[in-house]
Design a protein around this motif. Sequence first.
Motif, PDB file in Angstrom:
ATOM      1  N   GLN A   1       2.348   3.974 -11.303  1.00  0.00           N
ATOM      2  CA  GLN A   1       3.523   3.359 -11.905  1.00  0.00           C
ATOM      3  C   GLN A   1       4.098   2.261 -11.013  1.00  0.00           C
ATOM      4  O   GLN A   1       4.468   1.184 -11.487  1.00  0.00           O
ATOM      5  N   GLN A   2       4.147   2.509  -9.707  1.00  0.00           N
ATOM      6  CA  GLN A   2       4.659   1.508  -8.777  1.00  0.00           C
ATOM      7  C   GLN A   2       3.728   0.301  -8.703  1.00  0.00           C
ATOM      8  O   GLN A   2       4.184  -0.841  -8.635  1.00  0.00           O
ATOM      9  N   ALA A   3       2.413   0.559  -8.702  1.00  0.00           N
ATOM     10  CA  ALA A   3       1.445  -0.535  -8.659  1.00  0.00           C
ATOM     11  C   ALA A   3       1.591  -1.427  -9.885  1.00  0.00           C
ATOM     12  O   ALA A   3       1.555  -2.661  -9.780  1.00  0.00           O
ATOM     13  N   HIS A   4       1.766  -0.823 -11.046  1.00  0.00           N
ATOM     14  CA  HIS A   4       1.933  -1.601 -12.281  1.00  0.00           C
ATOM     15  C   HIS A   4       3.190  -2.471 -12.211  1.00  0.00           C
ATOM     16  O   HIS A   4       3.179  -3.622 -12.666  1.00  0.00           O
ATOM     17  N   LYS A   5       4.236  -1.948 -11.614  1.00  0.00           N
ATOM     18  CA  LYS A   5       5.500  -2.671 -11.542  1.00  0.00           C
ATOM     19  C   LYS A   5       5.474  -3.785 -10.491  1.00  0.00           C
ATOM     20  O   LYS A   5       6.034  -4.868 -10.707  1.00  0.00           O
ATOM     21  N   LEU A   6       4.800  -3.548  -9.371  1.00  0.00           N
ATOM     22  CA  LEU A   6       4.873  -4.466  -8.235  1.00  0.00           C
ATOM     23  C   LEU A   6       3.722  -5.463  -8.138  1.00  0.00           C
ATOM     24  O   LEU A   6       3.855  -6.501  -7.494  1.00  0.00           O
ATOM     25  N   HIS A   7       2.591  -5.152  -8.785  1.00  0.00           N
ATOM     26  CA  HIS A   7       1.386  -5.958  -8.564  1.00  0.00           C
ATOM     27  C   HIS A   7       0.925  -6.735  -9.785  1.00  0.00           C
ATOM     28  O   HIS A   7      -0.245  -7.132  -9.862  1.00  0.00           O
TER      29      HIS A   7
ATOM     30  N   SER B   1       0.824  -1.208   0.000  1.00  0.00           N
ATOM     31  CA  SER B   1       0.000   0.000   0.000  1.00  0.00           C
ATOM     32  C   SER B   1       0.856   1.256   0.000  1.00  0.00           C
ATOM     33  O   SER B   1       0.391   2.329  -0.394  1.00  0.00           O
ATOM     34  N   VAL B   2       2.109   1.131   0.459  1.00  0.00           N
ATOM     35  CA  VAL B   2       3.038   2.264   0.471  1.00  0.00           C
ATOM     36  C   VAL B   2       4.407   1.807  -0.015  1.00  0.00           C
ATOM     37  O   VAL B   2       4.731   0.619   0.038  1.00  0.00           O
ATOM     38  N   GLN B   3       5.185   2.764  -0.462  1.00  0.00           N
ATOM     39  CA  GLN B   3       6.585   2.543  -0.823  1.00  0.00           C
ATOM     40  C   GLN B   3       7.382   3.731  -0.327  1.00  0.00           C
ATOM     41  O   GLN B   3       7.046   4.886  -0.618  1.00  0.00           O
ATOM     42  N   ASN B   4       8.415   3.446   0.460  1.00  0.00           N
ATOM     43  CA  ASN B   4       9.249   4.499   1.039  1.00  0.00           C
ATOM     44  C   ASN B   4       8.422   5.524   1.815  1.00  0.00           C
ATOM     45  O   ASN B   4       8.672   6.729   1.774  1.00  0.00           O
ATOM     46  N   GLY B   5       7.399   5.035   2.509  1.00  0.00           N
ATOM     47  CA  GLY B   5       6.596   5.896   3.359  1.00  0.00           C
ATOM     48  C   GLY B   5       5.514   6.685   2.651  1.00  0.00           C
ATOM     49  O   GLY B   5       4.787   7.440   3.299  1.00  0.00           O
ATOM     50  N   SER B   6       5.386   6.525   1.340  1.00  0.00           N
ATOM     51  CA  SER B   6       4.385   7.270   0.577  1.00  0.00           C
ATOM     52  C   SER B   6       3.410   6.310  -0.083  1.00  0.00           C
ATOM     53  O   SER B   6       3.774   5.189  -0.422  1.00  0.00           O
TER      54      SER B   6
END
Length: 254
Positions: free
Chosen positions: A145-151, A135-140
């Motif tokens: 873009q992150q969801a597409h890469k990680l999920h 739900s977060v990355q590096n506290g944010s």
Amino acid sequence: MYVLFIVLNLICIVNFVTIKHHRFHEHVLLNLQVGTDFDLKELIFRNYAKWLGPDSKVRLRYMWRYGTAFNIAVAWIDPAGGIASYQDVTIGVETFTDSHNPNLNTPLRPGIWTVKVLYQLTVCAEVQFLVLPYSVQNGSPLTSQQAHKLHNGPSALYSHTDFSEFTEKLGIKNYKELGETAVINGRKTGVELDSWIDALTVEFWSIQDMCTTQHLPKDCPTVDMCKHTKWSSLSPDPKNEFSSKVLKHTRGIL
């Protein structure tokens, strides 16, 4: 404005195990579990809570009663209905508790995974486990873009081989629908992502108790202080506490 710190005591109800046939050859299958941080000496998962995420290195732990050596196949199926791994495994004569490492490429697609155990090409047992999204990355909060890469699983295959030829044998009939749903879930951010995480969590976990680290306002429900509970790490532990009298008599040397 109050900032509340609530600590939850969760009961893990994973993994969901279905054993269709206990007896494999002369062995009897007792249990299947999926987790991480497997201790090869103690033969247990050190990740006791079994919180699994996209970057987890998962293993299958199985327990058998003794018998003669024989072979099984182990299939790992992701939430999109894709076969991440299909490997033959030899169960030895003296095997009682052991593990199988599928060596999957990450990130793992979030959602409900299934591991199926086959004997003589027949599915005899299976276990489901949960991979929670970030739900977060590096506290944010997670970005699109992150969801597409990680999920959405690894950029290529989970392993070096395409195992789609085993789809029918494993009884995966709704893989198109599962794939479409997985793509939609893989795009979620913000409130939609939080709701998805909540929906997944309640399928595998239940709240047994809760406590608070601060006194709550009177209009809030009654919640015990963590220092007054038995299960919280914030509760007193007399065995690990030394009074000033003890230290005085021992001159500070224990």
